[in-house]
Design a protein around this motif. Sequence first.
Motif: not given
Length: 276
Positions: A2-6, A27, A30-33, A107
Amino acid sequence: MSCKTLLVHLDDSPYSAARTEFALELARRYEAHLIGLYVVCQDPTPPLFLHGEGVWAAAHEAQRDIARENAQARFLAAGERAGISVEWRAPAGPAVETAVLHARHADLLILGQYDPEEPSSYIDRHFIDDVVMSSGRPAVVLPYAGAVRSFAESVLIAWDGSRESARAMADALPVIKAAKFVTVATVQRHPSDGKPTGLDVAAWLERHGIQAGFADTALPAGGISTGILLLNMLTDLHIDLLVMGAYGHTRIQERLLGGVTQTMLQSMTVPVLMSH
């Protein structure tokens, strides 16, 4: 995956802003940091005409401080405008080793192709491939030429049956699940006389909810390389993301795909998701 940290690589080149905007859009998707990692070329050589090397070094360090502060301000302001959770990092240390260490906490990496006409885009001789090869993380590499107008809507997966291509395809799943078109491309030295090589790959993707076509292509006579053939396919099929395994610097390490990794890093026309 899953892409939670870019993690996006930032430098002093004019392409850094475009990478930031691209990373912020991912971001958001994917609702990522998002981590902004500022790493630039180390240890420049002082001009020969200067006698006071210490004075030059102090002046150069002051310029680097200003450039770093400006890059930080731009990145944080862009994150605030986008309403995205962002984090700034500007660690000291050798460029490749430092980038690899921080990349392992993400990720997905967003890197930029080196432009030989833009000195500020140079970080290290093999910066991108060394980071991808050593970090254990997939990376989206953006071409320096042209704006990225669409991403992962029409995807080409370069498949050669190797561990590297299998890893890249698995790492790309979260990115390509919403794609409109996915094609699995295999390049054969001789025409296939059995079932298409990509058929089993397409079946595996279908079980992940991804409908994919497949294309077996034989290398034509005349010495055209696999890399050039793939570049032509990107244009013919209107591809906006290539997924491929990343291979090392030597011919022995690069195996079936030959020099595809280096061809793409030098001549890419669309974003490339690479994984080792």
